[in-house]
Design a protein around this motif. Sequence first.
Motif, PDB file in Angstrom:
ATOM      1  N   ALA A 142       0.830  -1.206   0.000  1.00  0.00           N
ATOM      2  CA  ALA A 142       0.000   0.000   0.000  1.00  0.00           C
ATOM      3  C   ALA A 142       0.861   1.251   0.000  1.00  0.00           C
ATOM      4  N   GLY A 143       0.349   2.300  -0.630  1.00  0.00           N
ATOM      5  CA  GLY A 143       1.102   3.540  -0.745  1.00  0.00           C
ATOM      6  C   GLY A 143       1.483   4.140   0.590  1.00  0.00           C
ATOM      7  N   VAL A 144       0.565   4.116   1.563  1.00  0.00           N
ATOM      8  CA  VAL A 144       0.843   4.684   2.886  1.00  0.00           C
ATOM      9  C   VAL A 144       2.009   3.949   3.543  1.00  0.00           C
ATOM     10  N   THR A 145       1.969   2.637   3.485  1.00  0.00           N
ATOM     11  CA  THR A 145       3.033   1.828   4.080  1.00  0.00           C
ATOM     12  C   THR A 145       4.367   2.080   3.386  1.00  0.00           C
ATOM     13  N   ALA A 146       4.329   2.130   2.057  1.00  0.00           N
ATOM     14  CA  ALA A 146       5.556   2.366   1.301  1.00  0.00           C
ATOM     15  C   ALA A 146       6.139   3.735   1.621  1.00  0.00           C
ATOM     16  N   ARG A 147       5.276   4.740   1.743  1.00  0.00           N
ATOM     17  CA  ARG A 147       5.762   6.087   2.029  1.00  0.00           C
ATOM     18  C   ARG A 147       6.456   6.143   3.393  1.00  0.00           C
ATOM     19  N   LEU A 148       5.861   5.512   4.408  1.00  0.00           N
ATOM     20  CA  LEU A 148       6.468   5.496   5.729  1.00  0.00           C
ATOM     21  C   LEU A 148       7.836   4.823   5.695  1.00  0.00           C
ATOM     22  N   ASN A 149       7.927   3.692   5.022  1.00  0.00           N
ATOM     23  CA  ASN A 149       9.198   2.986   4.915  1.00  0.00           C
ATOM     24  C   ASN A 149      10.236   3.826   4.183  1.00  0.00           C
ATOM     25  N   PHE A 150       9.828   4.449   3.094  1.00  0.00           N
ATOM     26  CA  PHE A 150      10.720   5.281   2.291  1.00  0.00           C
ATOM     27  C   PHE A 150      11.283   6.419   3.138  1.00  0.00           C
ATOM     28  N   GLN A 151      10.397   7.144   3.825  1.00  0.00           N
ATOM     29  CA  GLN A 151      10.825   8.328   4.544  1.00  0.00           C
ATOM     30  C   GLN A 151      11.641   7.975   5.783  1.00  0.00           C
ATOM     31  N   PRO A 232       6.737  -3.869   6.932  1.00  0.00           N
ATOM     32  CA  PRO A 232       7.959  -3.678   6.154  1.00  0.00           C
ATOM     33  C   PRO A 232       7.722  -3.646   4.650  1.00  0.00           C
ATOM     34  N   SER A 233       8.546  -2.873   3.978  1.00  0.00           N
ATOM     35  CA  SER A 233       8.570  -2.828   2.516  1.00  0.00           C
ATOM     36  C   SER A 233      10.022  -2.658   2.107  1.00  0.00           C
ATOM     37  N   ALA A 234      10.649  -3.764   1.718  1.00  0.00           N
ATOM     38  CA  ALA A 234      12.071  -3.733   1.381  1.00  0.00           C
ATOM     39  C   ALA A 234      12.344  -2.802   0.208  1.00  0.00           C
ATOM     40  N   LYS A 235      11.464  -2.806  -0.783  1.00  0.00           N
ATOM     41  CA  LYS A 235      11.679  -1.950  -1.945  1.00  0.00           C
ATOM     42  C   LYS A 235      11.625  -0.482  -1.562  1.00  0.00           C
ATOM     43  N   ARG A 237      12.196   0.789   1.419  1.00  0.00           N
ATOM     44  CA  ARG A 237      13.354   1.095   2.260  1.00  0.00           C
ATOM     45  C   ARG A 237      14.590   1.325   1.400  1.00  0.00           C
ATOM     46  N   ARG A 238      14.794   0.468   0.428  1.00  0.00           N
ATOM     47  CA  ARG A 238      15.958   0.629  -0.437  1.00  0.00           C
ATOM     48  C   ARG A 238      15.878   1.943  -1.212  1.00  0.00           C
ATOM     49  N   ALA A 239      14.681   2.249  -1.701  1.00  0.00           N
ATOM     50  CA  ALA A 239      14.513   3.485  -2.459  1.00  0.00           C
ATOM     51  C   ALA A 239      14.735   4.705  -1.579  1.00  0.00           C
ATOM     52  N   GLY A 240      14.220   4.669  -0.353  1.00  0.00           N
ATOM     53  CA  GLY A 240      14.414   5.779   0.567  1.00  0.00           C
ATOM     54  C   GLY A 240      15.868   5.953   0.952  1.00  0.00           C
ATOM     55  N   ASP A 241      16.558   4.834   1.180  1.00  0.00           N
ATOM     56  CA  ASP A 241      17.974   4.901   1.512  1.00  0.00           C
ATOM     57  C   ASP A 241      18.766   5.495   0.349  1.00  0.00           C
ATOM     58  N   ARG A 242      18.424   5.082  -0.867  1.00  0.00           N
ATOM     59  CA  ARG A 242      19.115   5.604  -2.051  1.00  0.00           C
ATOM     60  C   ARG A 242      18.876   7.111  -2.198  1.00  0.00           C
ATOM     61  N   ALA A 243      17.642   7.540  -1.965  1.00  0.00           N
ATOM     62  CA  ALA A 243      17.330   8.971  -2.053  1.00  0.00           C
ATOM     63  C   ALA A 243      18.080   9.750  -0.981  1.00  0.00           C
ATOM     64  N   GLY A 244      18.218   9.159   0.217  1.00  0.00           N
ATOM     65  CA  GLY A 244      18.966   9.812   1.281  1.00  0.00           C
ATOM     66  C   GLY A 244      20.442   9.944   0.940  1.00  0.00           C
ATOM     67  N   ARG A 245      20.984   8.944   0.228  1.00  0.00           N
ATOM     68  CA  ARG A 245      22.382   9.013  -0.193  1.00  0.00           C
ATOM     69  C   ARG A 245      22.596  10.109  -1.233  1.00  0.00           C
ATOM     70  N   GLU A 246      21.586  10.319  -2.079  1.00  0.00           N
ATOM     71  CA  GLU A 246      21.718  11.254  -3.185  1.00  0.00           C
ATOM     72  C   GLU A 246      21.190  12.644  -2.866  1.00  0.00           C
ATOM     73  N   ALA A 247      20.612  12.821  -1.680  1.00  0.00           N
ATOM     74  CA  ALA A 247      19.988  14.103  -1.335  1.00  0.00           C
ATOM     75  C   ALA A 247      20.984  15.242  -1.425  1.00  0.00           C
ATOM     76  N   ARG A 248      20.517  16.356  -1.923  1.00  0.00           N
ATOM     77  CA  ARG A 248      21.345  17.553  -1.971  1.00  0.00           C
ATOM     78  C   ARG A 248      20.578  18.691  -1.301  1.00  0.00           C
ATOM     79  N   LEU A 249      21.319  19.681  -0.901  1.00  0.00           N
ATOM     80  CA  LEU A 249      20.696  20.821  -0.241  1.00  0.00           C
ATOM     81  C   LEU A 249      20.336  21.861  -1.276  1.00  0.00           C
ATOM     82  N   GLY A 250      19.057  22.123  -1.415  1.00  0.00           N
ATOM     83  CA  GLY A 250      18.587  23.107  -2.379  1.00  0.00           C
ATOM     84  C   GLY A 250      18.446  24.463  -1.736  1.00  0.00           C
ATOM     85  N   PRO A 251      18.061  25.485  -2.513  1.00  0.00           N
ATOM     86  CA  PRO A 251      17.942  26.840  -1.970  1.00  0.00           C
ATOM     87  C   PRO A 251      16.865  26.895  -0.907  1.00  0.00           C
TER      88      PRO A 251
END
Length: 263
Positions: A142-151, A232-235, A237-251
């Motif tokens: 479910a989208g809600v579950t995936a969003r929580l795991n991602f964030q 749990p949602s492994a996919k 979690r992996r996507a959120g971790d990847r986004a956290g690795r690539e995060a940049r500071l914007g204006p």
Amino acid sequence: MSSEKMLARIGGLLRQAESTTNPHEAQAFMEAAQRLATATSIDLAVARSHTSQRERRATPVQRSIRIGETGKKGLRTYVHLFVSIAAANDVQCDVAHNSTQVFAYGFDTDIDACEALYSSLLLQMVRASDAFIRSGAHRPVAGVTARLNFQLAFAARIGERLATAKREAEADAIRADAIRADTVRADLAGAAPEPTGTALVLRDKQIELSDFYQQTSQARGTWRGSKATVAPSAKARRAGDRAGREARLGPSPELPAGRRQLA
């Protein structure tokens, strides 16, 4: 460095990060922002340690940070992001039972740094999770579950990156302090001058913050929002971790007024 100057320099790093499309450069700018925040904190801690008791000196404060409105979904992941940032900037936190507020305990400049980083990284976390859900890659979860795991994964990764940058900045400061002390001793032909003691200053700062928190906090328990049960949602979690690795500071034009509601 004053809080205003620190925020102005962090703002410059944010603009540089926004102008690059190279993820490695973006990561370097983010880590540079954290190292700047840590270095400023160390400089001020050293200055405080040399301030006469008769002079007015900075002391820890407690500040309320509004995270969101009651009933808004996902607030605990927002809190998790702020708390992760705070842990890398010598700020302790209490959290309202409904996750709508964080009560931050620390020095003004450290809390300012947390708000500056949070205001930028929160936007990235929300946008990245929205894009992940829109892509459909989370299904059949479910989208809600995936969003929580991602964030949650995004916030955890950000916390690790900032903590690493902080450790490196503190280690650099302590090494530089040791070199200065050795130079002074050599100049004085073996005399033993009083060292600046960056490591000792940092320890004393932690003790002062701990004492202030214990005397000021009215928390009746421990916030467990980031440890609450989430399917749990492994996919995700992996996507959120990847986004956290690539995060940049914007204006972040809100930097000078970072104390208003951030989400």
